[in-house]
Motif scaffolding. Structure first.
Motif, PDB file in Angstrom:
ATOM      1  N   LYS A  99      49.668  90.426   1.970  1.00  5.93           N
ATOM      2  CA  LYS A  99      50.369  90.828   3.091  1.00  5.93           C
ATOM      3  C   LYS A  99      50.325  89.450   4.323  1.00  5.93           C
ATOM      4  CE  LYS A  99      47.050  93.909   4.285  1.00  5.93           C
ATOM      5  NZ  LYS A  99      46.385  95.116   4.840  1.00  5.93           N
ATOM      6  N   SER A 100      51.207  89.586   5.058  1.00  2.00           N
ATOM      7  CA  SER A 100      51.370  88.327   5.988  1.00  2.00           C
ATOM      8  C   SER A 100      50.210  88.420   7.235  1.00  2.00           C
ATOM      9  CB  SER A 100      52.664  88.388   6.953  1.00  2.00           C
ATOM     10  OG  SER A 100      52.584  87.664   7.840  1.00  2.00           O
ATOM     11  N   MET A 101      49.694  87.267   7.583  1.00  2.00           N
ATOM     12  CA  MET A 101      48.775  87.184   8.517  1.00  2.00           C
ATOM     13  C   MET A 101      49.056  87.871   9.897  1.00  2.00           C
ATOM     14  SD  MET A 101      48.464  83.145   9.492  1.00  2.00           S
ATOM     15  CE  MET A 101      50.013  81.970   9.437  1.00  2.00           C
ATOM     16  N   TYR A 102      50.460  87.775   9.956  1.00  2.00           N
ATOM     17  CA  TYR A 102      51.288  88.489  11.368  1.00  2.00           C
ATOM     18  C   TYR A 102      50.916  89.737  11.327  1.00  2.00           C
ATOM     19  CZ  TYR A 102      52.881  83.699  11.924  1.00  2.00           C
ATOM     20  OH  TYR A 102      53.054  82.450  12.192  1.00  2.00           O
ATOM     21  N   ASP A 103      50.886  90.459  10.002  1.00  2.00           N
ATOM     22  CA  ASP A 103      50.819  91.917  10.038  1.00  2.00           C
ATOM     23  C   ASP A 103      49.208  92.361  10.456  1.00  2.00           C
ATOM     24  OD1 ASP A 103      53.158  92.468   8.964  1.00  2.00           O
ATOM     25  OD2 ASP A 103      52.670  92.060   6.765  1.00  2.00           O
ATOM     26  N   VAL A 104      48.337  91.380  10.201  1.00  5.24           N
ATOM     27  CA  VAL A 104      47.036  91.428  10.166  1.00  5.24           C
ATOM     28  C   VAL A 104      46.544  91.103  11.541  1.00  5.24           C
ATOM     29  CG1 VAL A 104      44.466  91.543   9.421  1.00  5.24           C
ATOM     30  CG2 VAL A 104      46.402  91.225   7.682  1.00  5.24           C
ATOM     31  N   PHE A 105      47.013  89.979  12.114  1.00  5.73           N
ATOM     32  CA  PHE A 105      46.312  89.356  13.299  1.00  5.73           C
ATOM     33  C   PHE A 105      47.652  89.085  14.199  1.00  5.73           C
ATOM     34  CE2 PHE A 105      43.527  87.837   9.888  1.00  5.73           C
ATOM     35  CZ  PHE A 105      42.462  88.393  10.099  1.00  5.73           C
ATOM     36  N   GLY A 106      48.815  89.762  14.290  1.00  5.28           N
ATOM     37  CA  GLY A 106      49.951  89.442  15.100  1.00  5.28           C
ATOM     38  C   GLY A 106      49.735  89.098  16.502  1.00  5.28           C
ATOM     39  N   PRO A 107      49.206  90.221  17.144  1.00 10.92           N
ATOM     40  CA  PRO A 107      48.750  90.464  18.415  1.00 10.92           C
ATOM     41  C   PRO A 107      47.942  89.176  18.990  1.00 10.92           C
ATOM     42  CG  PRO A 107      48.666  92.617  17.864  1.00 10.92           C
ATOM     43  CD  PRO A 107      48.519  91.575  16.415  1.00 10.92           C
ATOM     44  N   GLN A 108      46.857  89.022  18.113  1.00  7.40           N
ATOM     45  CA  GLN A 108      45.799  87.591  18.590  1.00  7.40           C
ATOM     46  C   GLN A 108      46.610  86.367  18.468  1.00  7.40           C
ATOM     47  OE1 GLN A 108      45.299  90.189  16.299  1.00  7.40           O
ATOM     48  NE2 GLN A 108      44.032  91.293  17.844  1.00  7.40           N
ATOM     49  N   ILE A 109      47.455  86.318  17.332  1.00  4.76           N
ATOM     50  CA  ILE A 109      48.143  85.040  17.273  1.00  4.76           C
ATOM     51  C   ILE A 109      49.216  84.879  18.358  1.00  4.76           C
ATOM     52  CG2 ILE A 109      50.031  83.755  15.854  1.00  4.76           C
ATOM     53  CD1 ILE A 109      48.605  85.104  13.340  1.00  4.76           C
ATOM     54  N   GLU A 110      49.942  86.006  18.862  1.00  5.42           N
ATOM     55  CA  GLU A 110      50.896  85.810  19.758  1.00  5.42           C
ATOM     56  C   GLU A 110      50.315  85.483  21.160  1.00  5.42           C
ATOM     57  OE1 GLU A 110      54.219  85.620  19.445  1.00  5.42           O
ATOM     58  OE2 GLU A 110      54.151  86.017  17.240  1.00  5.42           O
ATOM     59  N   GLN A 111      49.180  85.985  21.245  1.00  2.00           N
ATOM     60  CA  GLN A 111      48.537  85.652  22.642  1.00  2.00           C
ATOM     61  C   GLN A 111      48.199  84.165  22.541  1.00  2.00           C
ATOM     62  OE1 GLN A 111      44.787  87.865  23.086  1.00  2.00           O
ATOM     63  NE2 GLN A 111      44.558  87.741  25.056  1.00  2.00           N
ATOM     64  N   LEU A 112      47.566  83.752  21.653  1.00  2.00           N
ATOM     65  CA  LEU A 112      47.192  82.406  21.630  1.00  2.00           C
ATOM     66  C   LEU A 112      48.288  81.306  21.714  1.00  2.00           C
ATOM     67  CD1 LEU A 112      44.367  82.832  18.877  1.00  2.00           C
ATOM     68  CD2 LEU A 112      43.726  82.334  21.313  1.00  2.00           C
ATOM     69  N   LEU A 113      49.482  81.704  20.950  1.00  2.00           N
ATOM     70  CA  LEU A 113      50.663  81.100  21.270  1.00  2.00           C
ATOM     71  C   LEU A 113      50.825  80.817  22.586  1.00  2.00           C
ATOM     72  CD1 LEU A 113      52.709  82.291  18.276  1.00  2.00           C
ATOM     73  CD2 LEU A 113      51.920  80.010  18.383  1.00  2.00           C
ATOM     74  N   ALA A 114      51.071  82.166  23.617  1.00  2.00           N
ATOM     75  CA  ALA A 114      51.331  82.148  24.801  1.00  2.00           C
ATOM     76  C   ALA A 114      50.418  81.252  25.734  1.00  2.00           C
ATOM     77  CB  ALA A 114      51.327  83.657  25.207  1.00  2.00           C
ATOM     78  N   LYS A 115      49.201  81.269  25.228  1.00  2.14           N
ATOM     79  CA  LYS A 115      48.387  80.617  25.987  1.00  2.14           C
ATOM     80  C   LYS A 115      48.518  79.044  25.742  1.00  2.14           C
ATOM     81  CE  LYS A 115      44.283  83.709  26.413  1.00  2.14           C
ATOM     82  NZ  LYS A 115      42.903  83.913  26.176  1.00  2.14           N
ATOM     83  N   GLY A 116      49.184  78.690  24.716  1.00  2.96           N
ATOM     84  CA  GLY A 116      49.228  77.158  24.585  1.00  2.96           C
ATOM     85  C   GLY A 116      48.231  76.749  23.509  1.00  2.96           C
ATOM     86  N   TRP A 117      47.388  77.561  22.923  1.00  5.85           N
ATOM     87  CA  TRP A 117      46.115  77.034  22.202  1.00  5.85           C
ATOM     88  C   TRP A 117      46.671  77.027  20.930  1.00  5.85           C
ATOM     89  CZ3 TRP A 117      41.795  80.461  24.536  1.00  5.85           C
ATOM     90  CH2 TRP A 117      41.583  80.190  25.785  1.00  5.85           C
ATOM     91  N   LEU A 118      47.624  77.767  20.359  1.00 10.30           N
ATOM     92  CA  LEU A 118      48.129  77.641  18.973  1.00 10.30           C
ATOM     93  C   LEU A 118      49.732  77.191  19.145  1.00 10.30           C
ATOM     94  CD1 LEU A 118      46.796  80.904  16.942  1.00 10.30           C
ATOM     95  CD2 LEU A 118      45.817  78.274  16.852  1.00 10.30           C
ATOM     96  N   LYS A 119      50.278  76.843  17.838  1.00 16.35           N
ATOM     97  CA  LYS A 119      51.518  76.325  17.727  1.00 16.35           C
ATOM     98  C   LYS A 119      51.893  76.763  16.309  1.00 16.35           C
ATOM     99  CE  LYS A 119      50.524  71.728  16.384  1.00 16.35           C
ATOM    100  NZ  LYS A 119      50.392  70.250  16.584  1.00 16.35           N
ATOM    101  N   LYS A 120      53.326  76.762  16.123  1.00 11.61           N
ATOM    102  CA  LYS A 120      53.969  77.310  14.907  1.00 11.61           C
ATOM    103  C   LYS A 120      54.570  76.091  14.292  1.00 11.61           C
ATOM    104  CE  LYS A 120      55.700  81.735  14.037  1.00 11.61           C
ATOM    105  NZ  LYS A 120      56.454  82.836  14.318  1.00 11.61           N
ATOM    106  N   SER A 121      54.522  76.056  13.128  1.00 15.69           N
ATOM    107  CA  SER A 121      55.569  75.199  12.459  1.00 15.69           C
ATOM    108  C   SER A 121      55.934  75.499  10.916  1.00 15.69           C
ATOM    109  CB  SER A 121      54.746  73.628  12.394  1.00 15.69           C
ATOM    110  OG  SER A 121      55.585  72.605  11.743  1.00 15.69           O
ATOM    111  N   GLY A 122      57.046  75.990  10.626  1.00  9.72           N
ATOM    112  CA  GLY A 122      57.441  76.546   9.597  1.00  9.72           C
ATOM    113  C   GLY A 122      56.617  77.668   9.148  1.00  9.72           C
ATOM    114  N   ASP A 123      55.753  77.824   7.939  1.00  8.39           N
ATOM    115  CA  ASP A 123      54.978  79.212   7.920  1.00  8.39           C
ATOM    116  C   ASP A 123      53.701  78.894   8.351  1.00  8.39           C
ATOM    117  OD1 ASP A 123      53.720  77.508   5.847  1.00  8.39           O
ATOM    118  OD2 ASP A 123      53.426  79.361   4.599  1.00  8.39           O
ATOM    119  N   ARG A 124      53.308  77.858   9.390  1.00  3.79           N
ATOM    120  CA  ARG A 124      51.958  77.612   9.538  1.00  3.79           C
ATOM    121  C   ARG A 124      51.746  77.639  10.776  1.00  3.79           C
ATOM    122  NH1 ARG A 124      50.351  74.732   4.979  1.00  3.79           N
ATOM    123  NH2 ARG A 124      48.184  74.664   5.701  1.00  3.79           N
ATOM    124  N   VAL A 125      50.625  78.348  11.210  1.00  5.40           N
ATOM    125  CA  VAL A 125      49.875  78.023  12.647  1.00  5.40           C
ATOM    126  C   VAL A 125      48.889  77.184  12.494  1.00  5.40           C
ATOM    127  CG1 VAL A 125      50.749  80.310  13.337  1.00  5.40           C
ATOM    128  CG2 VAL A 125      48.421  80.218  12.418  1.00  5.40           C
TER     129      VAL A 125
END
Length: 379
Positions: A332-358
């Motif tokens: 399964k996709s990591m977004y299916d499992v951790f989608g809200p956490q990843i989105e929250q960290l992207l919004a805070k500017g602590w994570l970034k996306k590039s292609g299929d990677r965070v």
């Protein structure tokens, strides 16, 4: 199936004030007997879980180079007997400069060691004394030169920052000397106060003067800037390398791959189980006599725990976590499992996306533990 093996030599000539790894004073210890029991564990481990290929070996401690010549040769022969591989990519030994001479380096070279990890920490004698280290600058320089002379060019230096009485200028001086030695890899860690250490006890008593949090953050900033300036790529939160010299063994951990762990206090990850060995030498040896293995704890990881580890281990690397790889491993996709956490960290500017990677942003590298915590207990 594991492709990496870690071996633990717990003996130290002296105990550093910050170290909480499993270790004992060398004097009066049954070193030869311990090495014999390590071989028993090696034999039983490989018999229980055979490997098809070992890619990386790492010998840590303690102080592996505290062994005398005969013991050191005896140990490396054992490793070669039971974990040999024609296609071994990397064979690392941790070394304290004051206990590493040319003869020990020649023994390493003869038995396939091709990478040296030297505990430097700092180049100021007052800081080294504060840490409980017994080497001085010239010991490090000699060890690096002698290692290169015997043909071990792949050398890593360990550096520490956030130390008692350390200033930004002291760190800059340490880095300047370190860069002059022309080695391809650095590990650089901030001081962590661990229980049962001299520093922890001093901190509890209010007797440990540490840099302010802002100054420690400044040290990390200086570290990253200087590494980049000198051609070292930060490939993990605490590790910097020239291209092609990243630690292949440590990448096995950060990629959440399985590995053998041999020796007192060592940990393994084999067949989906995390296993801890007994730390005290007598217990380690008696358990091997009783059961063939020195295990004191074994836990079969649930899929949820594996997925959590995939995120917080993988995010230590600067190239982060691949969703494609995540899907291959867990269906399964990591977004299916951790989608809200990843989105929250992207919004805070602590994570970034590039292609299929965070991956971590620069701000995220300063707040790594807070980022990793977001993935614990989610599933």
């Amino acid at each position: 199936m594991p492709e990496a093996a870690y071996f633990h030599i717990p003996f130290c000539v002296n105990i550093c004030h910050y170290c909480d790894f499993n270790k004992v004073f060398l004097k009066g210890q049954p070193v030869n007997e311990y090495l014999t029991y390590m071989e028993k564990e090696m034999i039983n481990t490989v018999r229980q879980t055979p490997y098809s290929r070992i890619k990386t070996i790492f010998v840590g401690g303690g102080t592996p180079t505290a062994l005398d010549y005969e013991q050191f040769e005896m140990f490396l022969k054992m490793v070669n007997r039971h974990f040999s591989s024609d296609k071994l990519d990397e064979f690392t030994v941790e070394a304290n400069p004051e206990q590493t001479d040319r003869k020990k380096l020649e023994i390493m070279k003869a038995f396939g060691v091709n990478r040296l990890s030297i505990g430097v920490q700092a180049f100021q004698e007052q800081l080294l004394k504060e840490l409980g280290r017994t080497h001085v600058k010239k010991d490090v320089i000699r060890t690096v030169l002698e290692a290169k002379a015997v043909g071990i060019e792949n050398i890593s230096l360990d550096i520490m920052f956030g130390l008692p009485h350390q200033t930004v200028d002291m760190l800059k001086e340490t880095l300047e000397i370190a860069f002059s030695l022309n080695v391809p890899h650095f590990s650089a860690y901030s001081l962590q106060l661990e229980k049962k250490t001299v520093f922890y006890n001093r901190a509890v008593k209010g007797d440990l003067l540490l840099p302010e949090q802002e100054e420690e953050a400044q040290m990390y900033e200086v570290l990253m800037e200087q590494m980049e300036k000198h051609g070292y790529i930060q490939y993990e939160i605490s590790n910097f390398a020239r291209p092609g010299y990243e630690s292949k063994h440590n990448l096995q951990y950060w990629d959440n791959n399985e590995y053998y762990g041999i020796g007192a206090g060592a940990h393994s990850y084999v067949n989906g189980k995390r296993v801890a060995n007994a730390g005290p030498l007598k217990k380690y040896m008696s358990l091997i006599d009783e059961t063939g293995f020195p295990y004191v704890h074994s836990e079969t990881l649930a899929p949820s725990a594996k997925m959590e580890e995939e995120l917080f281990m993988g995010l230590r690397k600067m190239d982060g976590v691949s969703d494609t790889r995540f899907k291959q491993r867990y269906g399964k996709s990591m977004y299916d499992v951790f989608g809200p956490q990843i989105e929250q960290l992207l919004a805070k500017g602590w994570l970034k996306k590039s292609g299929d990677r965070v991956s971590l942003t620069k701000d995220g590298t300063f707040l790594g533990n807070e980022v990793f915590q977001e993935f614990i207990g989610v599933v």
